[in-house]
Motif scaffolding. Structure first.
Motif, PDB file in Angstrom:
ATOM      1  N   LYS A  65       0.857  -1.185   0.000  1.00  0.00           N
ATOM      2  CA  LYS A  65       0.000   0.000   0.000  1.00  0.00           C
ATOM      3  C   LYS A  65       0.897   1.239   0.000  1.00  0.00           C
ATOM      4  CE  LYS A  65      -3.493   2.488   2.710  1.00  0.00           C
ATOM      5  NZ  LYS A  65      -4.236   2.532   3.987  1.00  0.00           N
ATOM      6  N   PRO A  66       0.994   1.939  -1.135  1.00  0.00           N
ATOM      7  CA  PRO A  66       1.897   3.097  -1.226  1.00  0.00           C
ATOM      8  C   PRO A  66       1.549   4.184  -0.220  1.00  0.00           C
ATOM      9  CG  PRO A  66       1.199   2.395  -3.412  1.00  0.00           C
ATOM     10  CD  PRO A  66       0.354   1.629  -2.417  1.00  0.00           C
ATOM     11  N   VAL A  67       2.571   4.948   0.155  1.00  0.00           N
ATOM     12  CA  VAL A  67       2.382   6.087   1.053  1.00  0.00           C
ATOM     13  C   VAL A  67       2.065   7.338   0.235  1.00  0.00           C
ATOM     14  CG1 VAL A  67       3.849   5.165   2.874  1.00  0.00           C
ATOM     15  CG2 VAL A  67       4.872   6.539   1.045  1.00  0.00           C
ATOM     16  N   ASN A  68       1.570   8.354   0.915  1.00  0.00           N
ATOM     17  CA  ASN A  68       1.223   9.623   0.267  1.00  0.00           C
ATOM     18  C   ASN A  68       2.448  10.532   0.292  1.00  0.00           C
ATOM     19  OD1 ASN A  68       0.192  12.069  -0.596  1.00  0.00           O
ATOM     20  ND2 ASN A  68      -1.708  11.892   0.567  1.00  0.00           N
ATOM     21  N   LEU A  69       3.287  10.401  -0.726  1.00  0.00           N
ATOM     22  CA  LEU A  69       4.549  11.118  -0.807  1.00  0.00           C
ATOM     23  C   LEU A  69       4.593  11.948  -2.080  1.00  0.00           C
ATOM     24  CD1 LEU A  69       7.447  11.754   0.077  1.00  0.00           C
ATOM     25  CD2 LEU A  69       8.157   9.572  -0.924  1.00  0.00           C
ATOM     26  N   THR A  70       4.821  13.263  -1.912  1.00  0.00           N
ATOM     27  CA  THR A  70       4.830  14.209  -3.021  1.00  0.00           C
ATOM     28  C   THR A  70       6.246  14.679  -3.297  1.00  0.00           C
ATOM     29  OG1 THR A  70       2.605  14.984  -2.462  1.00  0.00           O
ATOM     30  CG2 THR A  70       3.977  16.460  -3.807  1.00  0.00           C
ATOM     31  N   GLN A  71       6.573  14.849  -4.577  1.00  0.00           N
ATOM     32  CA  GLN A  71       7.849  15.474  -4.931  1.00  0.00           C
ATOM     33  C   GLN A  71       7.672  16.982  -4.890  1.00  0.00           C
ATOM     34  OE1 GLN A  71       8.928  17.437  -7.774  1.00  0.00           O
ATOM     35  NE2 GLN A  71      10.976  17.503  -6.848  1.00  0.00           N
ATOM     36  N   GLY A  72       8.583  17.670  -4.206  1.00  0.00           N
ATOM     37  CA  GLY A  72       8.460  19.112  -4.165  1.00  0.00           C
ATOM     38  C   GLY A  72       9.409  19.754  -3.178  1.00  0.00           C
ATOM     39  N   ASP A  73       9.361  21.065  -3.146  1.00  0.00           N
ATOM     40  CA  ASP A  73      10.174  21.854  -2.230  1.00  0.00           C
ATOM     41  C   ASP A  73       9.496  21.893  -0.860  1.00  0.00           C
ATOM     42  OD1 ASP A  73      12.315  24.217  -1.958  1.00  0.00           O
ATOM     43  OD2 ASP A  73      10.427  24.874  -1.044  1.00  0.00           O
ATOM     44  N   ALA A  74      10.268  21.659   0.191  1.00  0.00           N
ATOM     45  CA  ALA A  74       9.694  21.566   1.536  1.00  0.00           C
ATOM     46  C   ALA A  74       8.988  22.853   1.952  1.00  0.00           C
ATOM     47  CB  ALA A  74      10.782  21.209   2.547  1.00  0.00           C
ATOM     48  N   ALA A  75       9.606  24.000   1.692  1.00  0.00           N
ATOM     49  CA  ALA A  75       9.003  25.267   2.106  1.00  0.00           C
ATOM     50  C   ALA A  75       7.718  25.546   1.334  1.00  0.00           C
ATOM     51  CB  ALA A  75       9.999  26.411   1.924  1.00  0.00           C
ATOM     52  N   ASP A  76       7.741  25.330   0.023  1.00  0.00           N
ATOM     53  CA  ASP A  76       6.526  25.511  -0.779  1.00  0.00           C
ATOM     54  C   ASP A  76       5.403  24.636  -0.248  1.00  0.00           C
ATOM     55  OD1 ASP A  76       7.885  27.252  -2.450  1.00  0.00           O
ATOM     56  OD2 ASP A  76       8.211  25.779  -4.040  1.00  0.00           O
ATOM     57  N   TRP A  77       5.751  23.390   0.033  1.00  0.00           N
ATOM     58  CA  TRP A  77       4.749  22.404   0.447  1.00  0.00           C
ATOM     59  C   TRP A  77       4.169  22.742   1.809  1.00  0.00           C
ATOM     60  CZ3 TRP A  77       4.299  18.359   4.116  1.00  0.00           C
ATOM     61  CH2 TRP A  77       3.376  17.347   3.804  1.00  0.00           C
ATOM     62  N   VAL A  78       5.012  23.124   2.755  1.00  0.00           N
ATOM     63  CA  VAL A  78       4.525  23.478   4.093  1.00  0.00           C
ATOM     64  C   VAL A  78       3.595  24.685   4.011  1.00  0.00           C
ATOM     65  CG1 VAL A  78       5.205  24.402   6.342  1.00  0.00           C
ATOM     66  CG2 VAL A  78       6.433  22.460   5.368  1.00  0.00           C
ATOM     67  N   GLU A  79       4.006  25.691   3.251  1.00  0.00           N
ATOM     68  CA  GLU A  79       3.146  26.876   3.106  1.00  0.00           C
ATOM     69  C   GLU A  79       1.784  26.496   2.542  1.00  0.00           C
ATOM     70  OE1 GLU A  79       6.819  30.056   2.291  1.00  0.00           O
ATOM     71  OE2 GLU A  79       5.678  29.192   0.618  1.00  0.00           O
ATOM     72  N   ALA A  80       1.769  25.618   1.550  1.00  0.00           N
ATOM     73  CA  ALA A  80       0.501  25.217   0.931  1.00  0.00           C
ATOM     74  C   ALA A  80      -0.339  24.375   1.882  1.00  0.00           C
ATOM     75  CB  ALA A  80       0.782  24.448  -0.360  1.00  0.00           C
ATOM     76  N   ARG A  81       0.285  23.447   2.593  1.00  0.00           N
ATOM     77  CA  ARG A  81      -0.477  22.573   3.498  1.00  0.00           C
ATOM     78  C   ARG A  81      -1.063  23.370   4.676  1.00  0.00           C
ATOM     79  NH1 ARG A  81       0.907  20.500  -0.255  1.00  0.00           N
ATOM     80  NH2 ARG A  81      -1.151  21.342  -0.744  1.00  0.00           N
ATOM     81  N   LEU A  82      -0.292  24.298   5.205  1.00  0.00           N
ATOM     82  CA  LEU A  82      -0.786  25.072   6.338  1.00  0.00           C
ATOM     83  C   LEU A  82      -1.909  26.015   5.936  1.00  0.00           C
ATOM     84  CD1 LEU A  82       2.524  25.952   8.237  1.00  0.00           C
ATOM     85  CD2 LEU A  82       0.882  24.135   8.738  1.00  0.00           C
ATOM     86  N   ALA A  83      -1.979  26.343   4.650  1.00  0.00           N
ATOM     87  CA  ALA A  83      -3.049  27.216   4.159  1.00  0.00           C
ATOM     88  C   ALA A  83      -4.350  26.460   3.922  1.00  0.00           C
ATOM     89  CB  ALA A  83      -2.604  27.912   2.876  1.00  0.00           C
ATOM     90  N   GLU A  84      -4.311  25.141   3.941  1.00  0.00           N
ATOM     91  CA  GLU A  84      -5.508  24.342   3.711  1.00  0.00           C
ATOM     92  C   GLU A  84      -6.459  24.433   4.908  1.00  0.00           C
ATOM     93  OE1 GLU A  84      -3.504  20.785   0.981  1.00  0.00           O
ATOM     94  OE2 GLU A  84      -3.995  20.434   3.085  1.00  0.00           O
ATOM     95  N   ALA A  85      -7.731  24.214   4.632  1.00  0.00           N
ATOM     96  CA  ALA A  85      -8.716  24.164   5.712  1.00  0.00           C
ATOM     97  C   ALA A  85      -8.394  22.993   6.638  1.00  0.00           C
ATOM     98  CB  ALA A  85     -10.115  24.017   5.135  1.00  0.00           C
ATOM     99  N   GLN A  86      -8.490  23.230   7.924  1.00  0.00           N
ATOM    100  CA  GLN A  86      -8.180  22.204   8.919  1.00  0.00           C
ATOM    101  C   GLN A  86      -9.462  21.716   9.564  1.00  0.00           C
ATOM    102  OE1 GLN A  86      -5.230  23.451  11.741  1.00  0.00           O
ATOM    103  NE2 GLN A  86      -5.580  21.750  13.145  1.00  0.00           N
ATOM    104  N   PRO A  87      -9.685  20.402   9.550  1.00  0.00           N
ATOM    105  CA  PRO A  87     -10.923  19.896  10.149  1.00  0.00           C
ATOM    106  C   PRO A  87     -10.953  20.132  11.654  1.00  0.00           C
ATOM    107  CG  PRO A  87      -9.465  18.090   9.527  1.00  0.00           C
ATOM    108  CD  PRO A  87      -8.870  19.332   8.965  1.00  0.00           C
ATOM    109  N   PRO A  88     -12.097  20.402  12.218  1.00  0.00           N
ATOM    110  CA  PRO A  88     -12.185  20.618  13.668  1.00  0.00           C
ATOM    111  C   PRO A  88     -11.893  19.329  14.427  1.00  0.00           C
ATOM    112  CG  PRO A  88     -14.375  20.511  12.685  1.00  0.00           C
ATOM    113  CD  PRO A  88     -13.408  20.527  11.552  1.00  0.00           C
ATOM    114  N   GLY A  89     -11.282  19.502  15.589  1.00  0.00           N
ATOM    115  CA  GLY A  89     -11.014  18.348  16.442  1.00  0.00           C
ATOM    116  C   GLY A  89      -9.793  17.548  16.032  1.00  0.00           C
ATOM    117  N   VAL A  90      -9.036  18.047  15.060  1.00  0.00           N
ATOM    118  CA  VAL A  90      -7.849  17.349  14.578  1.00  0.00           C
ATOM    119  C   VAL A  90      -6.643  18.266  14.714  1.00  0.00           C
ATOM    120  CG1 VAL A  90      -6.728  16.240  12.610  1.00  0.00           C
ATOM    121  CG2 VAL A  90      -9.201  15.984  12.947  1.00  0.00           C
ATOM    122  N   ALA A  91      -5.595  17.790  15.389  1.00  0.00           N
ATOM    123  CA  ALA A  91      -4.364  18.566  15.520  1.00  0.00           C
ATOM    124  C   ALA A  91      -3.518  18.378  14.263  1.00  0.00           C
ATOM    125  CB  ALA A  91      -3.585  18.131  16.754  1.00  0.00           C
ATOM    126  N   ARG A  92      -3.094  19.478  13.676  1.00  0.00           N
ATOM    127  CA  ARG A  92      -2.209  19.437  12.501  1.00  0.00           C
ATOM    128  C   ARG A  92      -0.770  19.459  13.000  1.00  0.00           C
ATOM    129  NH1 ARG A  92      -3.855  23.342   7.829  1.00  0.00           N
ATOM    130  NH2 ARG A  92      -5.052  21.478   7.250  1.00  0.00           N
TER     131      ARG A  92
END
Length: 347
Positions: free
Chosen positions: A241-268
């Motif tokens: 079962k493959p993992v969810n691994l993206t090719q990319g720049d770490a800083a670009d990726w963190v900025e994009a992920r942190l900008a995503e909507a965060q579900p309630p009750g879940v720690a990011r």
């Protein structure tokens, strides 16, 4: 100190780290390399003339990885005797290395092109030590974001079973149980529910490629056959079962992920292990800035955490750090850990 002296000295620094971490074969190899490197080969010249900071660039481990690949391939029997611990005399090891460089210059040279991607699955135990604290502070549901994921072995953290000082975490029927030597009081025994695990890597390793899998094996120190076995089991997990691994720049990726909507009750949770030094100051600053912005927006319903296992080179050991928001923004050290997760000592 000349550049050449500095570059030779990096191998002695690595020898010290290997000795502290209980890896005498690799330590012996690094000590011999510091003395035997010469300008008779392109590999030797490139190492001695290395333009960057050799320890930060993990120059010794790049070369050791190439030598271990030769050992595992069976192409250099004399070198294999060194890796097996059959040849231990310093002068004899140095001669074997000189002969190996002359005979296998073309094979060794490309190993200097990039830093090692060890991606040791045992480090998941150190990261899980931090995640337990996040769950203790903010509740069981976690969304994990890993930078520097390499081949994605630590993205299997939700599929590993852990025994951390007697505290069990993860599926009991996992094909991999990670049980480091635990030196101290056990962590809190709290429920953990990992909702998702995603990672990014600038140069991902596809372990479905046999050559890529062999490259990972080469970075595992010969002193640790148990790590080689665990690596093979983890590769099999990813094949299933493959993992969810993206090719990319770490800083670009963190900025994009942190900008995503965060579900309630879940720690990011942003997490990483032995990668920070390779990012460079510009990427480090961008990630820190993105986390600072996200921290200001964190609430009890949508918490944010940062868990990292990174080296303290002065103390010659790795440490697990945690900070989380709201209310726990000051970073604290949770534990000292062996570089490959063999032991964990809470502080």
């Amino acid at each position: 100190m000349s550049s050449e002296e500095n570059n030779r000295g990096a191998f002695l620094i690595q020898e010290h780290f290997c000795t502290v971490m209980g890896a005498p074969i690799t330590a012996r190899l690094c000590a011999a390399l510091s003395l035997s490197l010469n300008r008779d080969t392109r590999t030797g010249r490139r190492v001695l003339d290395w333009p960057g900071e050799p320890t930060t660039d993990a120059l010794p481990l790049r070369l050791v990885g190439g030598l271990h690949a030769l050992d595992l391939s069976g192409q250099a029997p004399g070198l294999s005797d060194v890796f097996a611990g059959k040849v231990t005399d310093s002068d004899a090891v140095q001669q074997v290395l000189r002969d190996t460089f002359l005979a296998h210059d073309d094979a060794l040279l490309p190993w200097l092109d990039g830093p090692p991607q060890t991606n040791e699955a045992g480090r998941s135990a150190a990261l899980m030590t931090g995640l337990i604290q996040v769950a203790h502070r903010h509740g069981p549901k976690l969304e994990l974001l890993e930078i520097g994921s390499s081949a994605g072995l630590n993205l299997l953290i939700d599929r590993f079973h852990f025994d951390l000082g007697g505290v069990a975490v993860g599926p009991a029927n996992s094909s991999i149980t990670i049980k480091p030597e635990w030196r101290g009081a056990p962590p809190p025994d709290v429920p953990i529910e990992i909702e998702s695990v995603r990672g990014v890597e600038i140069h991902p390793i596809d372990v479905s490629d046999p050559a890529a899998a062999d490259r990972l094996r080469a970075y595992v120190w010969a002193d640790n056959p148990d790590r080689l076995d665990r690596l093979s089991r983890a590769i099999a997990m990813i094949a299933e079962k493959p993992v969810n691994l993206t090719q990319g720049d770490a800083a670009d990726w963190v900025e994009a992920r942190l900008a995503e909507a965060q579900p309630p009750g879940v720690a990011r949770v942003l997490m990483h292990s032995v990668v920070w030094q390779y990012l460079g100051e510009e990427r480090q600053a961008r990630i820190e800035a993105a986390m600072a912005v996200a921290a200001e927006q964190a609430t009890a319903e949508r918490p944010l955490a940062w868990v990292r296992m990174e080296p303290n080179r002065v103390a010659a050991k790795q440490q697990v750090w945690i900070q989380s928001w709201p209310d726990h923004g000051d970073p604290i050290i949770l534990a000292d850990v062996q570089a490959h997760g063999a032991w964990i000592e809470p502080v």
